[in-house]
Design a protein around this motif. Structure first.
Motif, mmCIF file in Angstrom:
data_model
loop_
_atom_site.group_PDB
_atom_site.id
_atom_site.type_symbol
_atom_site.label_atom_id
_atom_site.label_comp_id
_atom_site.label_asym_id
_atom_site.label_seq_id
_atom_site.Cartn_x
_atom_site.Cartn_y
_atom_site.Cartn_z
ATOM 1 N N SER A 117 0.825 -1.192 0.000
ATOM 2 C CA SER A 117 0.000 0.000 0.000
ATOM 3 C C SER A 117 0.867 1.252 0.000
ATOM 4 O O SER A 117 1.858 1.329 0.722
ATOM 5 N N LEU A 118 0.471 2.229 -0.792
ATOM 6 C CA LEU A 118 1.161 3.515 -0.821
ATOM 7 C C LEU A 118 0.447 4.559 0.031
ATOM 8 O O LEU A 118 0.835 5.719 0.040
ATOM 9 N N SER A 119 -0.581 4.135 0.749
ATOM 10 C CA SER A 119 -1.318 5.062 1.603
ATOM 11 C C SER A 119 -0.461 5.435 2.814
ATOM 12 O O SER A 119 0.535 4.776 3.116
ATOM 13 N N PRO A 120 -0.857 6.494 3.539
ATOM 14 C CA PRO A 120 -0.112 6.861 4.752
ATOM 15 C C PRO A 120 -0.057 5.719 5.783
ATOM 16 O O PRO A 120 0.835 5.674 6.606
ATOM 17 N N LEU A 121 -1.010 4.805 5.726
ATOM 18 C CA LEU A 121 -1.039 3.670 6.652
ATOM 19 C C LEU A 121 -0.364 2.433 6.060
ATOM 20 O O LEU A 121 -0.388 1.362 6.659
ATOM 21 N N GLY A 122 0.245 2.573 4.903
ATOM 22 C CA GLY A 122 0.818 1.441 4.185
ATOM 23 C C GLY A 122 1.814 0.619 4.976
ATOM 24 O O GLY A 122 1.796 -0.606 4.927
ATOM 25 N N PHE A 123 2.690 1.295 5.740
ATOM 26 C CA PHE A 123 3.685 0.541 6.509
ATOM 27 C C PHE A 123 3.030 -0.307 7.592
ATOM 28 O O PHE A 123 3.493 -1.401 7.901
ATOM 29 N N LEU A 124 1.918 0.175 8.177
ATOM 30 C CA LEU A 124 1.196 -0.618 9.175
ATOM 31 C C LEU A 124 0.499 -1.809 8.524
ATOM 32 O O LEU A 124 0.485 -2.916 9.074
ATOM 33 N N ILE A 125 -0.079 -1.589 7.357
ATOM 34 C CA ILE A 125 -0.737 -2.672 6.616
ATOM 35 C C ILE A 125 0.297 -3.726 6.222
ATOM 36 O O ILE A 125 0.054 -4.933 6.349
ATOM 37 N N ASP A 126 1.481 -3.280 5.785
ATOM 38 C CA ASP A 126 2.554 -4.217 5.431
ATOM 39 C C ASP A 126 2.972 -5.067 6.631
ATOM 40 O O ASP A 126 3.276 -6.250 6.482
ATOM 41 N N ASP A 127 3.009 -4.461 7.838
ATOM 42 C CA ASP A 127 3.331 -5.237 9.045
ATOM 43 C C ASP A 127 2.311 -6.348 9.259
ATOM 44 O O ASP A 127 2.676 -7.484 9.578
ATOM 45 N N ALA A 128 1.039 -6.029 9.086
ATOM 46 C CA ALA A 128 -0.005 -7.036 9.282
ATOM 47 C C ALA A 128 0.102 -8.148 8.247
ATOM 48 O O ALA A 128 0.044 -9.331 8.588
ATOM 49 N N THR A 129 0.283 -7.787 6.994
ATOM 50 C CA THR A 129 0.333 -8.805 5.938
ATOM 51 C C THR A 129 1.618 -9.627 5.986
ATOM 52 O O THR A 129 1.670 -10.714 5.403
ATOM 53 N N SER A 130 2.627 -9.167 6.714
ATOM 54 C CA SER A 130 3.864 -9.950 6.828
ATOM 55 C C SER A 130 3.632 -11.270 7.559
ATOM 56 O O SER A 130 4.432 -12.198 7.426
ATOM 57 N N PHE A 131 2.538 -11.382 8.302
ATOM 58 C CA PHE A 131 2.228 -12.627 9.025
ATOM 59 C C PHE A 131 1.506 -13.650 8.149
ATOM 60 O O PHE A 131 1.348 -14.799 8.543
ATOM 61 N N ASN A 132 1.059 -13.238 6.960
ATOM 62 C CA ASN A 132 0.331 -14.159 6.077
ATOM 63 C C ASN A 132 1.108 -15.433 5.786
ATOM 64 O O ASN A 132 0.530 -16.506 5.669
ATOM 65 N N SER A 133 2.415 -15.329 5.667
ATOM 66 C CA SER A 133 3.226 -16.495 5.302
ATOM 67 C C SER A 133 3.272 -17.548 6.407
ATOM 68 O O SER A 133 3.653 -18.687 6.150
ATOM 69 N N PHE A 134 2.881 -17.196 7.632
ATOM 70 C CA PHE A 134 2.872 -18.160 8.737
ATOM 71 C C PHE A 134 1.623 -19.044 8.724
ATOM 72 O O PHE A 134 1.521 -19.987 9.493
ATOM 73 N N PHE A 135 0.667 -18.724 7.866
ATOM 74 C CA PHE A 135 -0.598 -19.452 7.826
ATOM 75 C C PHE A 135 -0.680 -20.325 6.583
ATOM 76 O O PHE A 135 -0.316 -19.888 5.489
ATOM 77 N N ASN A 136 -1.184 -21.536 6.765
ATOM 78 C CA ASN A 136 -1.477 -22.394 5.621
ATOM 79 C C ASN A 136 -2.712 -21.870 4.897
ATOM 80 O O ASN A 136 -2.792 -21.898 3.672
ATOM 81 N N GLU A 137 -3.677 -21.419 5.689
ATOM 82 C CA GLU A 137 -4.943 -20.910 5.152
ATOM 83 C C GLU A 137 -5.375 -19.744 6.024
ATOM 84 O O GLU A 137 -5.434 -19.854 7.239
ATOM 85 N N LEU A 138 -5.649 -18.586 5.402
ATOM 86 C CA LEU A 138 -6.084 -17.405 6.132
ATOM 87 C C LEU A 138 -7.147 -16.686 5.323
ATOM 88 O O LEU A 138 -6.909 -16.283 4.187
ATOM 89 N N HIS A 139 -8.331 -16.551 5.925
ATOM 90 C CA HIS A 139 -9.457 -15.848 5.305
ATOM 91 C C HIS A 139 -9.739 -14.590 6.122
ATOM 92 O O HIS A 139 -9.277 -14.457 7.245
ATOM 93 N N TYR A 140 -10.530 -13.680 5.565
ATOM 94 C CA TYR A 140 -10.815 -12.412 6.213
ATOM 95 C C TYR A 140 -12.314 -12.182 6.257
ATOM 96 O O TYR A 140 -13.028 -12.541 5.325
#
Length: 176
Positions: A117-140
């Motif tokens: 994300s290039l939004s002002p909150l992009g770095f926070l969103i990137d922190d959250a999505t960095s955990f995606n790789s720890f999950f076999n399956e993740l839905h929202y």
């Protein structure tokens, strides 16, 4: 779950803001855990609080977290921070297949997009999505289960963690 329903009932009775029963909680599909999170800000006290509830496919709470934070952020920033904390907490107790649920549609959409994300909150969103790789399956998904835990954090001096489920020792690497 019963506590959330009772709280909503009282809010309706007292003509206070409330949500529909369908927004409170649904058990996750079989073989998935549901990670509910929410954040709250207390402007008059210059504090924020976060709440996380993890439930199994029967709807039973297996772990929760409630934590008070300094009021350094706006509401959307707190929501992204608590989503990140919820994913981190789930990985630390060995959850690898889950549905992540929060009450902010903006945050749920941003995290589920999993694009930089290039939004002002992009770095926070990137922190959250960095955990995606720890999950076999993740839905929202979007709901309001952890709301009461986030508001409960207002009265805490540090944070409270409760775990009913204990994974095999090889998966348990919780620290701090």
């Amino acid at each position: 779950m019963a506590w959330s329903v009772w709280t909503q009932r009282n809010q309706v009775r007292l003509d206070q803001p409330n949500c529909m029963l369908s927004e409170i909680a649904q058990p996750p599909p079989i073989d998935l855990y549901k990670i509910n999170y929410d954040g709250a800000t207390y402007d008059s006290e210059n504090k924020s609080g976060i709440g996380v509830v993890i439930r199994d496919s029967h709807g039973s709470a297996i772990a929760s977290l409630s934590q008070q934070l300094p009021r350094l952020c706006q509401a959307t920033e707190i929501e992204i921070l608590v989503a990140t904390r919820a994913l981190e907490y789930a990985t630390k107790i060995g959850i690898t297949d889950a549905v992540l649920e929060g009450d902010s549609l903006l945050v749920v959409q941003a995290i589920s997009a999993a694009t930089q994300s290039l939004s002002p909150l992009g770095f926070l969103i990137d922190d959250a999505t960095s955990f995606n790789s720890f999950f076999n399956e993740l839905h929202y998904s979007r709901t309001k289960v952890a709301y009461n835990l986030a508001w409960h954090a207002r009265n805490l001096s540090n944070y409270v963690v409760w775990i009913e489920f204990v994974p095999p020792p090889s998966l348990f690497f919780f620290s701090g």
